[in-house]
Design a protein around this motif. Structure first.
Motif, PDB file in Angstrom:
ATOM      1  N   PHE A  42       0.841  -1.161  -0.019  1.00  0.00           N
ATOM      2  CA  PHE A  42       0.073  -0.052  -0.229  1.00  0.00           C
ATOM      3  C   PHE A  42       1.101   1.296   0.060  1.00  0.00           C
ATOM      4  O   PHE A  42       1.776   1.248   0.775  1.00  0.00           O
ATOM      5  CB  PHE A  42      -0.925   0.019   1.225  1.00  0.00           C
ATOM      6  CG  PHE A  42      -2.059   0.943   1.105  1.00  0.00           C
ATOM      7  CD1 PHE A  42      -3.021   0.623   0.555  1.00  0.00           C
ATOM      8  CD2 PHE A  42      -1.787   2.441   1.651  1.00  0.00           C
ATOM      9  CE1 PHE A  42      -4.282   1.430   0.558  1.00  0.00           C
ATOM     10  CE2 PHE A  42      -2.739   3.025   1.916  1.00  0.00           C
ATOM     11  CZ  PHE A  42      -3.984   2.855   1.128  1.00  0.00           C
ATOM     12  N   SER A  43       0.599   2.070  -0.730  1.00  0.00           N
ATOM     13  CA  SER A  43       1.409   3.279  -1.162  1.00  0.00           C
ATOM     14  C   SER A  43       0.707   4.681  -0.583  1.00  0.00           C
ATOM     15  O   SER A  43      -0.193   4.929  -0.922  1.00  0.00           O
ATOM     16  CB  SER A  43       1.839   3.437  -2.690  1.00  0.00           C
ATOM     17  OG  SER A  43       2.422   4.872  -2.864  1.00  0.00           O
ATOM     18  N   VAL A  44       1.652   5.326   0.221  1.00  0.00           N
ATOM     19  CA  VAL A  44       1.034   6.741   0.625  1.00  0.00           C
ATOM     20  C   VAL A  44       1.829   7.917   0.541  1.00  0.00           C
ATOM     21  O   VAL A  44       3.183   7.806   0.487  1.00  0.00           O
ATOM     22  CB  VAL A  44       0.975   6.665   2.239  1.00  0.00           C
ATOM     23  CG1 VAL A  44       0.629   7.911   2.896  1.00  0.00           C
ATOM     24  CG2 VAL A  44       0.008   5.526   2.753  1.00  0.00           C
ATOM     25  N   ASN A  45       1.237   8.731  -0.369  1.00  0.00           N
ATOM     26  CA  ASN A  45       2.309   9.834  -0.740  1.00  0.00           C
ATOM     27  C   ASN A  45       1.386  11.028  -0.075  1.00  0.00           C
ATOM     28  O   ASN A  45       0.175  11.515   0.016  1.00  0.00           O
ATOM     29  CB  ASN A  45       2.110   9.943  -2.342  1.00  0.00           C
ATOM     30  CG  ASN A  45       2.495   8.545  -2.969  1.00  0.00           C
ATOM     31  OD1 ASN A  45       3.734   8.717  -3.476  1.00  0.00           O
ATOM     32  ND2 ASN A  45       1.541   7.706  -3.236  1.00  0.00           N
ATOM     33  N   ILE A  46       2.215  11.987   0.616  1.00  0.00           N
ATOM     34  CA  ILE A  46       1.892  13.185   1.235  1.00  0.00           C
ATOM     35  C   ILE A  46       2.752  14.166   0.663  1.00  0.00           C
ATOM     36  O   ILE A  46       3.804  14.352   0.413  1.00  0.00           O
ATOM     37  CB  ILE A  46       2.144  13.121   2.598  1.00  0.00           C
ATOM     38  CG1 ILE A  46       1.278  11.847   3.187  1.00  0.00           C
ATOM     39  CG2 ILE A  46       1.690  14.339   3.366  1.00  0.00           C
ATOM     40  CD1 ILE A  46       1.400  11.616   4.704  1.00  0.00           C
ATOM     41  N   ILE A  47       1.728  15.364   0.227  1.00  0.00           N
ATOM     42  CA  ILE A  47       2.371  16.586  -0.328  1.00  0.00           C
ATOM     43  C   ILE A  47       2.257  17.624   0.854  1.00  0.00           C
ATOM     44  O   ILE A  47       1.295  17.903   1.393  1.00  0.00           O
ATOM     45  CB  ILE A  47       1.770  17.082  -1.755  1.00  0.00           C
ATOM     46  CG1 ILE A  47       1.938  16.052  -2.743  1.00  0.00           C
ATOM     47  CG2 ILE A  47       2.510  18.493  -2.141  1.00  0.00           C
ATOM     48  CD1 ILE A  47       1.243  16.410  -4.041  1.00  0.00           C
ATOM     49  N   THR A  48       3.310  18.272   1.264  1.00  0.00           N
ATOM     50  CA  THR A  48       3.188  19.255   2.268  1.00  0.00           C
ATOM     51  C   THR A  48       4.560  20.154   2.416  1.00  0.00           C
ATOM     52  O   THR A  48       5.421  20.153   1.754  1.00  0.00           O
ATOM     53  CB  THR A  48       3.686  18.260   3.671  1.00  0.00           C
ATOM     54  OG1 THR A  48       3.554  19.312   4.620  1.00  0.00           O
ATOM     55  CG2 THR A  48       4.608  17.562   3.502  1.00  0.00           C
ATOM     56  N   ILE A  49       4.203  21.255   2.911  1.00  0.00           N
ATOM     57  CA  ILE A  49       5.251  22.369   3.082  1.00  0.00           C
ATOM     58  C   ILE A  49       6.162  22.072   4.287  1.00  0.00           C
ATOM     59  O   ILE A  49       6.998  22.776   4.458  1.00  0.00           O
ATOM     60  CB  ILE A  49       4.758  23.875   2.862  1.00  0.00           C
ATOM     61  CG1 ILE A  49       4.021  24.033   4.271  1.00  0.00           C
ATOM     62  CG2 ILE A  49       3.974  24.150   1.785  1.00  0.00           C
ATOM     63  CD1 ILE A  49       3.631  25.651   4.025  1.00  0.00           C
ATOM     64  N   PHE A  50       5.981  21.264   4.939  1.00  0.00           N
ATOM     65  CA  PHE A  50       6.537  20.730   6.369  1.00  0.00           C
ATOM     66  C   PHE A  50       6.935  19.383   6.130  1.00  0.00           C
ATOM     67  O   PHE A  50       6.539  18.469   6.984  1.00  0.00           O
ATOM     68  CB  PHE A  50       5.600  21.217   7.416  1.00  0.00           C
ATOM     69  CG  PHE A  50       5.689  22.684   7.677  1.00  0.00           C
ATOM     70  CD1 PHE A  50       6.597  23.453   8.035  1.00  0.00           C
ATOM     71  CD2 PHE A  50       4.000  23.199   7.744  1.00  0.00           C
ATOM     72  CE1 PHE A  50       6.291  24.966   8.023  1.00  0.00           C
ATOM     73  CE2 PHE A  50       3.965  24.352   7.733  1.00  0.00           C
ATOM     74  CZ  PHE A  50       4.904  25.378   8.029  1.00  0.00           C
ATOM     75  N   PRO A  51       7.899  18.883   5.345  1.00  0.00           N
ATOM     76  CA  PRO A  51       8.259  17.442   5.355  1.00  0.00           C
ATOM     77  C   PRO A  51       8.899  16.981   6.455  1.00  0.00           C
ATOM     78  O   PRO A  51       8.838  15.967   6.794  1.00  0.00           O
ATOM     79  CB  PRO A  51       9.239  17.727   4.100  1.00  0.00           C
ATOM     80  CG  PRO A  51       9.749  18.853   3.907  1.00  0.00           C
ATOM     81  CD  PRO A  51       8.618  19.747   4.197  1.00  0.00           C
ATOM     82  N   GLU A  52       9.418  17.861   7.294  1.00  0.00           N
ATOM     83  CA  GLU A  52      10.336  17.545   8.631  1.00  0.00           C
ATOM     84  C   GLU A  52       9.330  17.134   9.668  1.00  0.00           C
ATOM     85  O   GLU A  52       9.744  16.229  10.443  1.00  0.00           O
ATOM     86  CB  GLU A  52      10.898  18.696   9.237  1.00  0.00           C
ATOM     87  CG  GLU A  52      10.032  19.867   9.599  1.00  0.00           C
ATOM     88  CD  GLU A  52       9.801  20.925   8.567  1.00  0.00           C
ATOM     89  OE1 GLU A  52       9.338  22.038   8.813  1.00  0.00           O
ATOM     90  OE2 GLU A  52       9.861  20.716   7.301  1.00  0.00           O
ATOM     91  N   VAL A  53       7.917  17.168   9.425  1.00  0.00           N
ATOM     92  CA  VAL A  53       6.914  16.642  10.375  1.00  0.00           C
ATOM     93  C   VAL A  53       6.605  15.151  10.218  1.00  0.00           C
ATOM     94  O   VAL A  53       6.753  14.317  11.083  1.00  0.00           O
ATOM     95  CB  VAL A  53       5.816  17.438   9.978  1.00  0.00           C
ATOM     96  CG1 VAL A  53       4.395  16.499  10.873  1.00  0.00           C
ATOM     97  CG2 VAL A  53       5.556  18.714  10.491  1.00  0.00           C
ATOM     98  N   PHE A  54       7.214  14.694   9.198  1.00  0.00           N
ATOM     99  CA  PHE A  54       7.020  13.237   8.920  1.00  0.00           C
ATOM    100  C   PHE A  54       8.323  12.549   8.890  1.00  0.00           C
ATOM    101  O   PHE A  54       9.325  12.891   8.613  1.00  0.00           O
ATOM    102  CB  PHE A  54       6.406  12.902   7.378  1.00  0.00           C
ATOM    103  CG  PHE A  54       5.239  13.568   7.255  1.00  0.00           C
ATOM    104  CD1 PHE A  54       3.938  13.137   7.684  1.00  0.00           C
ATOM    105  CD2 PHE A  54       4.940  15.027   6.657  1.00  0.00           C
ATOM    106  CE1 PHE A  54       2.919  13.728   7.535  1.00  0.00           C
ATOM    107  CE2 PHE A  54       3.739  15.620   6.872  1.00  0.00           C
ATOM    108  CZ  PHE A  54       2.462  14.875   7.057  1.00  0.00           C
TER     109      PHE A  54
END
Length: 225
Positions: free
Chosen positions: A2-14
């Motif tokens: 299962f693939s999860v792709n997240i687009i964010t301006i704060f990648p450091e959160v993940f």
């Protein structure tokens, strides 16, 4: 997987809370994978991803051209995103209210793309162009979609095969069959002068099942009143 792709301006959160306990174990066992896209990498100067709203008003709006570049990059890395086997979600306070039925549907797909909103929102043209579904956790406002995206991912991943130690627990938990789960008890039998209901100590599984069903119905009725 299962693939999860997240687009964010704060990648450091993940990955944050997505990298602990059973979620981490499942990712290490390649049950699911997590990809994070930094929206800032697709802006002209590496920083500015927003602009003022046409028509005036407070706040800033995430630009559709910048977000499109980020999304196109996700598609390049996994073309399955364009199929009907992927959910595409934008976290928004004006979105559809999240519930367990939605989570169940998404868990049976191949993956998901989540866009974490910020500021005053996202240019509507991007949402329409790419057929994203807008989802809200409830009638309250967060600073952005990062925490909400983690909640959604956890809810979906825990339904993947072999993630939970005992898959039978999924059958009786809250919101399945539109009812809340019955109250649970463990040792000690007496705590602060409060005793475990006698029926749970009886060994009569038929009566225990009946009691639990009745309690579930009572809890569900109170929740809906």
């Amino acid at each position: 997987m299962f693939s999860v792709n997240i687009i964010t301006i704060f990648p450091e959160v993940f990955p944050g809370l997505l990298d602990i306990s059973l979620l981490k174990k499942a990712r290490n066992n390649k049950i699911w994978k997590l990809s994070i896209t930094d929206l800032k990498n697709f802006s002209r100067n590496g920083k500015k991803v927003d602009d003022t709203p046409f028509g005036g008003g407070p706040g800033m709006i995430i630009r559709p051209d910048v977000l499109q570049k980020a999304y196109d990059n996700v598609v390049i890395n996994d073309e399955r995103v364009l199929s009907n086997k992927f959910s595409k979600i934008i976290l928004s306070p004006r979105g559809k209210r999240l519930d367990q039925s939605l989570v169940s549907v998404w868990s049976k797909l191949d993956g998901m793309v989540l866009v974490c909103g910020r500021y005053e929102g996202i240019d509507e043209r991007f949402i329409e162009e790419n057929n994203f579904e807008q989802i809200s956790l409830g009638d309250f406002i967060l600073m952005g979609g990062e925490i909400a995206s983690m909640a959604i991912v956890e809810a979906v991943i825990r339904l993947q095969p072999n993630v939970l130690g005992n898959p039978e627990s999924l059958k009786e938990e809250s919101f399945n069959n539109d009812v809340l789960e019955y109250p649970q008890y463990t040792r000690p039998r007496e705590w602060r002068r409060k005793n475990v209901p006698k029926i749970l100590l009886s060994g009569n599984h038929k009566e225990i099942e009946k009691w639990r069903k009745e309690k579930s119905q009572v809890f569900s009725k109170k929740n809906n009143s």
